[in-house]
Structures are given as structure tokens and as C-alpha cells.
Design a protein around this motif. Sequence first.
Motif, PDB file in Angstrom:
ATOM      1  N   LEU A 201      35.475   5.518  -5.592  1.00  0.00           N
ATOM      2  CA  LEU A 201      36.753   4.816  -5.577  1.00  0.00           C
ATOM      3  C   LEU A 201      37.779   5.537  -4.712  1.00  0.00           C
ATOM      4  O   LEU A 201      38.551   4.894  -3.985  1.00  0.00           O
ATOM      5  N   ALA A 202      37.795   6.868  -4.798  1.00  0.00           N
ATOM      6  CA  ALA A 202      38.758   7.636  -3.991  1.00  0.00           C
ATOM      7  C   ALA A 202      38.500   7.440  -2.506  1.00  0.00           C
ATOM      8  O   ALA A 202      39.436   7.295  -1.712  1.00  0.00           O
ATOM      9  N   THR A 203      37.228   7.437  -2.106  1.00  0.00           N
ATOM     10  CA  THR A 203      36.875   7.218  -0.702  1.00  0.00           C
ATOM     11  C   THR A 203      37.276   5.810  -0.259  1.00  0.00           C
ATOM     12  O   THR A 203      37.834   5.603   0.827  1.00  0.00           O
ATOM     13  N   TYR A 204      36.998   4.842  -1.122  1.00  0.00           N
ATOM     14  CA  TYR A 204      37.342   3.444  -0.828  1.00  0.00           C
ATOM     15  C   TYR A 204      38.846   3.286  -0.639  1.00  0.00           C
ATOM     16  O   TYR A 204      39.317   2.672   0.339  1.00  0.00           O
ATOM     17  N   LEU A 205      39.629   3.861  -1.568  1.00  0.00           N
ATOM     18  CA  LEU A 205      41.082   3.738  -1.468  1.00  0.00           C
ATOM     19  C   LEU A 205      41.624   4.511  -0.273  1.00  0.00           C
ATOM     20  O   LEU A 205      42.579   4.078   0.383  1.00  0.00           O
ATOM     21  N   ASP A 206      41.016   5.648   0.042  1.00  0.00           N
ATOM     22  CA  ASP A 206      41.461   6.416   1.207  1.00  0.00           C
ATOM     23  C   ASP A 206      41.248   5.610   2.489  1.00  0.00           C
ATOM     24  O   ASP A 206      42.115   5.581   3.369  1.00  0.00           O
ATOM     25  N   GLU A 207      40.101   4.956   2.602  1.00  0.00           N
ATOM     26  CA  GLU A 207      39.838   4.131   3.779  1.00  0.00           C
ATOM     27  C   GLU A 207      40.812   2.954   3.847  1.00  0.00           C
ATOM     28  O   GLU A 207      41.291   2.583   4.930  1.00  0.00           O
ATOM     29  N   LEU A 208      41.127   2.378   2.691  1.00  0.00           N
ATOM     30  CA  LEU A 208      42.063   1.255   2.656  1.00  0.00           C
ATOM     31  C   LEU A 208      43.469   1.719   3.054  1.00  0.00           C
ATOM     32  O   LEU A 208      44.174   1.028   3.807  1.00  0.00           O
ATOM     33  N   VAL A 209      43.873   2.889   2.575  1.00  0.00           N
ATOM     34  CA  VAL A 209      45.162   3.451   2.978  1.00  0.00           C
ATOM     35  C   VAL A 209      45.194   3.665   4.487  1.00  0.00           C
ATOM     36  O   VAL A 209      46.196   3.368   5.148  1.00  0.00           O
ATOM     37  N   GLY A 210      44.083   4.163   5.031  1.00  0.00           N
ATOM     38  CA  GLY A 210      44.010   4.370   6.471  1.00  0.00           C
ATOM     39  C   GLY A 210      44.243   3.091   7.251  1.00  0.00           C
ATOM     40  O   GLY A 210      44.950   3.091   8.279  1.00  0.00           O
ATOM     41  N   ARG A 211      43.655   1.994   6.768  1.00  0.00           N
ATOM     42  CA  ARG A 211      43.839   0.711   7.452  1.00  0.00           C
ATOM     43  C   ARG A 211      45.283   0.227   7.345  1.00  0.00           C
ATOM     44  O   ARG A 211      45.845  -0.324   8.295  1.00  0.00           O
ATOM     45  N   LYS A 212      45.885   0.442   6.184  1.00  0.00           N
ATOM     46  CA  LYS A 212      47.246  -0.045   5.981  1.00  0.00           C
ATOM     47  C   LYS A 212      48.285   0.806   6.718  1.00  0.00           C
ATOM     48  O   LYS A 212      49.408   0.360   6.941  1.00  0.00           O
ATOM     49  N   LEU A 213      47.897   2.015   7.083  1.00  0.00           N
ATOM     50  CA  LEU A 213      48.808   2.820   7.908  1.00  0.00           C
ATOM     51  C   LEU A 213      49.012   2.185   9.280  1.00  0.00           C
ATOM     52  O   LEU A 213      50.072   2.332   9.893  1.00  0.00           O
ATOM     53  N   THR A 214      48.006   1.476   9.765  1.00  0.00           N
ATOM     54  CA  THR A 214      48.115   0.820  11.068  1.00  0.00           C
ATOM     55  C   THR A 214      48.425  -0.670  10.952  1.00  0.00           C
ATOM     56  O   THR A 214      49.020  -1.260  11.850  1.00  0.00           O
ATOM     57  N   GLU A 215      48.012  -1.273   9.808  1.00  0.00           N
ATOM     58  CA  GLU A 215      48.255  -2.699   9.603  1.00  0.00           C
ATOM     59  C   GLU A 215      48.837  -2.920   8.212  1.00  0.00           C
ATOM     60  O   GLU A 215      48.164  -3.415   7.309  1.00  0.00           O
ATOM     61  N   PRO A 216      50.099  -2.551   7.994  1.00  0.00           N
ATOM     62  CA  PRO A 216      50.696  -2.679   6.663  1.00  0.00           C
ATOM     63  C   PRO A 216      50.870  -4.132   6.262  1.00  0.00           C
ATOM     64  O   PRO A 216      50.999  -5.024   7.110  1.00  0.00           O
ATOM     65  N   GLY A 217      50.873  -4.341   4.950  1.00  0.00           N
ATOM     66  CA  GLY A 217      51.108  -5.677   4.419  1.00  0.00           C
ATOM     67  C   GLY A 217      52.253  -5.631   3.419  1.00  0.00           C
ATOM     68  O   GLY A 217      52.999  -4.647   3.341  1.00  0.00           O
ATOM     69  N   ASP A 218      52.374  -6.677   2.634  1.00  0.00           N
ATOM     70  CA  ASP A 218      53.427  -6.748   1.611  1.00  0.00           C
ATOM     71  C   ASP A 218      52.799  -6.407   0.265  1.00  0.00           C
ATOM     72  O   ASP A 218      52.571  -7.261  -0.588  1.00  0.00           O
ATOM     73  N   ASP A 219      52.489  -5.134   0.069  1.00  0.00           N
ATOM     74  CA  ASP A 219      51.804  -4.708  -1.143  1.00  0.00           C
ATOM     75  C   ASP A 219      52.160  -3.256  -1.443  1.00  0.00           C
ATOM     76  O   ASP A 219      52.800  -2.574  -0.633  1.00  0.00           O
ATOM     77  N   LEU A 220      51.730  -2.780  -2.610  1.00  0.00           N
ATOM     78  CA  LEU A 220      52.114  -1.448  -3.064  1.00  0.00           C
ATOM     79  C   LEU A 220      51.481  -0.350  -2.219  1.00  0.00           C
ATOM     80  O   LEU A 220      52.139   0.658  -1.905  1.00  0.00           O
ATOM     81  N   LEU A 221      50.226  -0.505  -1.821  1.00  0.00           N
ATOM     82  CA  LEU A 221      49.610   0.528  -0.987  1.00  0.00           C
ATOM     83  C   LEU A 221      50.335   0.651   0.350  1.00  0.00           C
ATOM     84  O   LEU A 221      50.509   1.765   0.862  1.00  0.00           O
ATOM     85  N   SER A 222      50.761  -0.462   0.904  1.00  0.00           N
ATOM     86  CA  SER A 222      51.520  -0.405   2.159  1.00  0.00           C
ATOM     87  C   SER A 222      52.855   0.303   1.954  1.00  0.00           C
ATOM     88  O   SER A 222      53.326   1.040   2.832  1.00  0.00           O
ATOM     89  N   SER A 223      53.455   0.092   0.791  1.00  0.00           N
ATOM     90  CA  SER A 223      54.696   0.800   0.474  1.00  0.00           C
ATOM     91  C   SER A 223      54.459   2.301   0.393  1.00  0.00           C
ATOM     92  O   SER A 223      55.276   3.099   0.869  1.00  0.00           O
ATOM     93  N   LEU A 224      53.325   2.703  -0.188  1.00  0.00           N
ATOM     94  CA  LEU A 224      52.992   4.125  -0.241  1.00  0.00           C
ATOM     95  C   LEU A 224      52.733   4.673   1.161  1.00  0.00           C
ATOM     96  O   LEU A 224      53.060   5.827   1.455  1.00  0.00           O
TER      97      LEU A 224
END
Length: 412
Positions: A201-224
Motif C-alpha cells: 500500500l505504501a508503494t502504491y500510494l507513493d507512486e500515486l503521489v508522484g503522479r499527482k505532483l505532476t498532474e494534480p486533481g481536486d482531491d486530498l492527495l493533491s492537496s498534500l
Amino acid sequence: MTSTPTTPDARGRDIPDFPAPRSSECPFAPSPGMRALSGYGPLTRVRSWGDSTPWAVTGHAEQKALLSDPRLSAEFTRPGFPSPVDPAHAHAGGTDLSFVGMDDPEHARLRRMIGGTFTIKRVEAMRPRVQEMTDDFIDAMLAGPRPADLVQDLALPIPSLVISDLLGVPYEDHAFFQSNSRTIVSAVASPQERGAAHTNLATYLDELVGRKLTEPGDDLLSSLCAQIEKGELTRREAATMGVLLLLGGHETTANMISLGTLLLLQHPEQLALIRDTDDPAVIRAAVEELLRYLSIVHLGRRRTAMEDIEVAGHTIRAGDGVILLGELANRDPSVFPDPDHLDLTRDARRHQAFGAGAHHCVGQPLARMELQVIYPTLFRRIPTLRAVDGLDTIPFKYDAVIYGLHALPVTW
């Protein structure tokens, strides 16, 4: 008073064993062994993991005071912390759960990053969407085969979809995160298996955070991610916060939905109070009583004393482990008269299902709102709902640290 297994201490006094397994004869109540702890007073020593003897706190007032006491530490790597996991290996495999295992000021710093998402105002704005989800899943269940499994068809997917939407996690990955979550909260999985699931799960979320750093959306991870770019948060901190929220956001609520539904089916006169009212206050009170009555956390809220603390005539010494048993606080007769009686009209707001103090559950407004929507909608839409199996054959989660049901076959 029901007895519980005991072992003598150095002075020959009996010390009850902890944890004690639940009884299939009364699956909605704390185990007889746990209930027996209250007979020792609001605090008692217990024999637990690794032959340690932490304090078990059973009284409501004592728990509320201690949960708000900064002299108790939530850091599970401290010597003396009561845990089935060796503190020296607690972080192996990335098994830390963000600010849950931290003390202030770090705990407060990270918690502030997400607190605004779970305000009552923001959560209430989500209510129409949760109502729509609930109706959609009930429509699908009614159109599908019978018997249906309420866990897989309703209780698990709704909170999974809600927290996915909130975080910005693709819901199509739900089978992956649900499977790993089940392993993490399993009481029978090995430490290696739980560590591997947490790493997944940590690896999955880390990869998702990486994507949102370049393509943010309207969600909590993008806010982080915005906090990462400001230098106020690391990528690892964002990922571990994501794991915590993803895990906590669906596991606990899903189990409350299924367990509460089954309980109400056993109490049709109480069920009718939810089904036949349009009064939001009645629904809110009913949900609070269900949260009080049903104890879904098996191992308590655990802490380590950093200083000597005087409580109820006892001295908790610095370095002592402390286990705060919310399921017993919620059945303290000095606070809840006739506590073993389910009464949806009771004022149960003093329950400690979400803890208290600085570490109270940050997502409790969301959990409450989901339960307030799902219970009445389910019973109004399917007034003839009934469990297919008896309590003796329904698979309760005796093998997990978060209690609930593996499955609930229902028909109508």
C-alpha cells in the motif's frame, strides 16, 4: 462475574490475561474475559504480549482523562509500548501509520494538513453524493441474485468509494487495497505478511503521489502534494498519510455497516425506529448508540507512560504500557445505565468509539455521516430484509483486530 484466565505475579496475585477471545454465544458484546476486567476496578494489570504486564483501563472517566493526558505517548517504538509486534521491528517493511504513532508536535503538524477536509461543513456537502452511491448500490443488489452478500454488495464498496473519491485513489484499484487492508488488520497473519501488505500500500500510494505532483486533481492527495512543493511535507509523509486514510476510511466504516445491520435485524423494534422516521435527530441518536454498543476495535488504544501518573488510586510508572479499552468504557454503567441493552433513543454521545483527546479519530464526521445515510436508506428501500443464516453460522471476524463480518448473506 465471568472469570478470565489469570497468572500469578511475583506476589502471588492473579493477573488476568489479555487479549481474551470473543464468545460466539454473544457476538455483539465484548468477550467475557474482557468484561471480567471491569471487576478488578477502573485499572488493572494484565498479562499480555511477550509476558509484559501493561495497565488495562476499563473505566470511562479514567480513559477520557488518560486519552487527553500528554504524559502518555502514542509512539509504538517506545520501550514498554504494549504491542504484539517487537518495537525494534515496528517500522520494518514501512509499517508505520503516519501520525497515529506520533506525539505532538509532529502529530499535530501532520494532522493539521488533513483536518480541514473532515470538518462537519465539508462532510455534509458530501451527503448527497453518499446518498446517491447508497441508492445505486441498493439498486444493483435488488437487481442481482439472491441471497446477496451485504458485505460485498453494500457495506464494503460504499466507504471504499467514498474514501477513494476523497483521496483521489482510482476506485478500480479497490480489490488491491481491500485485499492488502484485510491482511494488515488480520490477527492471524504473520508480521512478515502484514509488513508486506503495508509495503504494497505504501508503494502504491507513493507512486500515486508522484503522479499527482505532476498532474494534480481536486482531491486530498493533491492537496498534500501542494504541501510537498512548499517544503512543509515529504513525499514519504504524504504516502503514509494516504495509507492511513485509505485503510481507516473503509475498514472501520464497512464493518460498522455490516455489523450494525445484523444487530438491528436481531432487534426489529429498534430497527423500526430508524426505518420509520424522517427526523435527522432520531437517526443521529441511533447511530451514536450503535457506535457505543458495537465494539469493533479489539486491542484497545495503546500508550506508554512518559512520566508517573496517578489514576484512581494507582500509580502508572514511567515506562509502563497502558491499554485503554473503549469497548468497556462504552459499557460503563455509571455513564450508560443498563449498558447491555440496545436503546436507539438513548443519549449515547459520551461514547468513546472514536477515542478522545489529541488522537481522536480525524475522520469521525465522515463515518457518522455515512452511517446516518446508509442504515435508514437500506431499511426503507428493503423493509423485508433478513439474514439468511443464524448467528451461529454467520462468519464474524474473530480473526481480525477490527471486528465485523466476513460476509452477511441476506434476502428479502
